[in-house]
Design a protein around this motif. Structure first.
Motif, PDB file in Angstrom:
ATOM      1  N   ALA A  40       0.772  -1.240  -0.007  1.00 21.30           N
ATOM      2  CA  ALA A  40       0.055   0.052  -0.034  1.00 21.30           C
ATOM      3  C   ALA A  40       0.731   1.296  -0.063  1.00 21.30           C
ATOM      4  O   ALA A  40       0.601   2.205  -0.768  1.00 21.30           O
ATOM      5  CB  ALA A  40      -0.913  -0.072   1.239  1.00 21.30           C
ATOM      6  N   SER A  41       2.072   1.168   0.890  1.00 23.82           N
ATOM      7  CA  SER A  41       2.895   2.249   0.902  1.00 23.82           C
ATOM      8  C   SER A  41       3.611   2.733  -0.472  1.00 23.82           C
ATOM      9  O   SER A  41       3.495   3.805  -0.779  1.00 23.82           O
ATOM     10  CB  SER A  41       3.879   2.189   1.937  1.00 23.82           C
ATOM     11  N   LEU A  42       3.750   1.653  -1.172  1.00 23.70           N
ATOM     12  CA  LEU A  42       4.521   1.851  -2.437  1.00 23.70           C
ATOM     13  C   LEU A  42       3.498   2.199  -3.574  1.00 23.70           C
ATOM     14  O   LEU A  42       3.928   2.982  -4.683  1.00 23.70           O
ATOM     15  CB  LEU A  42       5.225   0.503  -2.694  1.00 23.70           C
ATOM     16  N   GLY A  43       2.182   2.074  -3.389  1.00 19.09           N
ATOM     17  CA  GLY A  43       1.264   2.467  -4.507  1.00 19.09           C
ATOM     18  C   GLY A  43       1.110   1.529  -5.340  1.00 19.09           C
ATOM     19  O   GLY A  43       0.769   1.649  -6.714  1.00 19.09           O
ATOM     20  N   VAL A  44       1.145  -0.028  -5.194  1.00 16.05           N
ATOM     21  CA  VAL A  44       1.217  -1.084  -5.987  1.00 16.05           C
ATOM     22  C   VAL A  44      -0.167  -1.201  -6.706  1.00 16.05           C
ATOM     23  O   VAL A  44      -0.443  -1.387  -7.674  1.00 16.05           O
ATOM     24  CB  VAL A  44       1.678  -2.427  -5.475  1.00 16.05           C
ATOM     25  N   ALA A  45      -1.273  -1.006  -5.813  1.00 14.35           N
ATOM     26  CA  ALA A  45      -2.585  -1.011  -6.305  1.00 14.35           C
ATOM     27  C   ALA A  45      -2.746   0.135  -7.456  1.00 14.35           C
ATOM     28  O   ALA A  45      -3.658  -0.235  -8.326  1.00 14.35           O
ATOM     29  CB  ALA A  45      -3.627  -0.965  -5.047  1.00 14.35           C
ATOM     30  N   ASP A  46      -2.396   1.274  -7.223  1.00  9.15           N
ATOM     31  CA  ASP A  46      -2.412   2.388  -8.157  1.00  9.15           C
ATOM     32  C   ASP A  46      -1.880   1.795  -9.579  1.00  9.15           C
ATOM     33  O   ASP A  46      -2.482   1.982 -10.602  1.00  9.15           O
ATOM     34  CB  ASP A  46      -1.836   3.524  -7.754  1.00  9.15           C
ATOM     35  N   VAL A  47      -0.647   1.165  -9.439  1.00  2.94           N
ATOM     36  CA  VAL A  47      -0.088   0.901 -10.689  1.00  2.94           C
ATOM     37  C   VAL A  47      -0.800  -0.265 -11.472  1.00  2.94           C
ATOM     38  O   VAL A  47      -0.753  -0.193 -12.678  1.00  2.94           O
ATOM     39  CB  VAL A  47       1.446   0.284 -10.428  1.00  2.94           C
ATOM     40  N   LEU A  48      -1.187  -1.070 -10.556  1.00  3.22           N
ATOM     41  CA  LEU A  48      -2.364  -2.150 -11.441  1.00  3.22           C
ATOM     42  C   LEU A  48      -3.617  -1.705 -11.712  1.00  3.22           C
ATOM     43  O   LEU A  48      -4.519  -2.661 -12.108  1.00  3.22           O
ATOM     44  CB  LEU A  48      -2.138  -3.449 -10.410  1.00  3.22           C
ATOM     45  N   ALA A  49      -3.958  -0.630 -11.600  1.00  3.94           N
ATOM     46  CA  ALA A  49      -5.376  -0.121 -11.895  1.00  3.94           C
ATOM     47  C   ALA A  49      -5.870  -0.443 -13.261  1.00  3.94           C
ATOM     48  O   ALA A  49      -7.119  -0.666 -13.330  1.00  3.94           O
ATOM     49  CB  ALA A  49      -5.593   1.358 -11.481  1.00  3.94           C
ATOM     50  N   ASP A  50      -5.045  -0.459 -14.183  1.00  2.00           N
ATOM     51  CA  ASP A  50      -5.359  -0.769 -15.775  1.00  2.00           C
ATOM     52  C   ASP A  50      -5.092  -2.111 -15.988  1.00  2.00           C
ATOM     53  O   ASP A  50      -5.483  -2.566 -17.013  1.00  2.00           O
ATOM     54  CB  ASP A  50      -4.306  -0.039 -16.435  1.00  2.00           C
ATOM     55  N   GLY A  51      -4.743  -2.999 -15.124  1.00  2.00           N
ATOM     56  CA  GLY A  51      -4.685  -4.390 -15.506  1.00  2.00           C
ATOM     57  C   GLY A  51      -3.346  -4.915 -14.852  1.00  2.00           C
ATOM     58  O   GLY A  51      -2.361  -4.503 -14.440  1.00  2.00           O
TER      59      GLY A  51
END
Length: 363
Positions: A40-51
């Protein structure tokens, strides 16, 4: 049925594991909590938002060490947060999606608040709290939580963001469960960034609002209220909601504040509200209510957070009823809301009611 199939989503182990394995799974929750927090801190979910993407691509995007990132993704995936595709790419699950900064129901800051820095450190002192009754946070940091927030701007930002993350869902639920249009003035004590008050006023076009918050939060609230289109109907009062309760309100809102206090402090706040409101006003207290029995309920676990963080506590319905009665209110009903919240609806009781005693009201 295998143990893996029986495991509840988000928690390793399950009822078909032997007892010692189930206890170990609970005690070792950090094995899942910390990888999830790191992602969460690294923002992994944001990076994967497009697939889905390959680990090397994700690592490059977030600035991480790919082998270590892979191990954290694999650990999170085994409890339902993120998932590995057959081709080795990782993607979002519904739970991982909540870690995006712009998620419909975001919890990223909650995850960071609970698992990084001051609050994580304080839980290592919980045994001392059980021995002495002194809050673990103060044991770990040599000062109470709220004093620490005043001095640690970075942690305060995460803390305040976490407090507001689940408010939009609750606010939307309240406007369908309760009709606030009959109240001329709504007073929100400790109303944060104004999400709750603003949403209620957006559905009550003839009502006015008063929001009481600390000065640095007021500026955020003005922006939120403007986006909700109600700023011109809200008077913002910069101050401490535990000290200042504006009079003249027809409905008073207190969300997730009283559980931060011991009974004497909560009682003092409620008595200030009773003194400020007229006899036909209503009080809406939004808090968790601890149910009886041994069944799982979030309130029983959040109560441990309160035990560790400060002198607060979660309360049973009868404890809320008693506290309100001592402050001069009568509890009308308790409405279930988005877990773990409930809405306690109360009205002023006719005088006389219980009055403060010298040893029950803080100076």
């Amino acid at each position: 049925m295998t143990a893996e199939a029986s495991a509840p989503i988000g928690l390793p182990g399950g009822p078909y594991d032997p007892p010692h394995a189930r206890v170990l799974a609970l005690a070792a929750a950090k094995w899942a909590a910390q990888p999830i927090s790191a992602l969460a801190s690294l923002g992994v979910a944001d990076v994967l938002a497009d697939g889905p993407r390959r680990v090397a691509d994700i690592a490059a995007a977030v600035g991480a060490h790919a082998p270590s990132l892979h191990r954290c993704l694999r650990a999170a995936a085994c409890v339902g947060v993120f998932e590995e595709q057959e081709d080795g790419r990782y993607g979002l699950t519904p739970m991982a999606d909540c870690l995006r900064r712009d998620a419909e129901t975001p919890i990223r800051n909650w995850v960071l608040m609970l698992n990084e820095g001051p609050m994580w450190d304080s839980f290592g002192k919980l045994t001392e709290t059980v021995r002495s009754g002194k809050a673990a946070f103060e044991v770990a940091h040599d000062r109470p939580l709220f004093e620490h927030l005043d001095k640690d701007a970075a942690f305060r930002s995460v803390y305040e963001s976490a407090m507001g993350e689940l408010t939009s869902e609750l606010a939307a639920e309240l406007v369908t469960a309760l009709d606030f249009s009959g109240y001329g003035t709504l007073v929100d004590l400790g109303g944060g960034d104004g999400e709750l008050l603003g949403t209620l006023l957006a559905h009550a076009p003839d009502s006015q609002g008063v929001l009481v918050e600390r000065p640095h939060v007021i500026e955020l609230a003005r922006e939120r209220l403007a986006r909700l289109g109600v700023a011109e109907r809200v008077r913002c009062v910069a101050g401490d909601a535990t000290d200042e309760v504006p009079g003249g309100g027809d409905a008073y809102l207190i969300k997730n504040m009283l559980h931060c206090f011991d009974d004497d402090t909560a009682l003092a706040v409620l008595r200030k509200v009773r003194a400020a409101c007229h006899d036909d006003a209503r009080l809406f207290v939004i808090e968790a209510v601890v149910p009886p029995g041994n069944g799982f309920h979030w309130a029983k676990l959040i109560d441990i957070e309160m035990l560790a963080d400060n002198d607060g506590r979660e309360r049973r319905e009868e404890e809320w009823r008693d506290l309100l009665e001592r402050a001069g209110f009568t509890l009308e009903r308790v409405l279930p809301a988005t877990p773990p919240q409930s809405v306690l609806v109360a009205h002023p009781a006719p005088a006389p009611y219980a009055t403060p005693t010298p040893d029950s009201t803080p100076n």
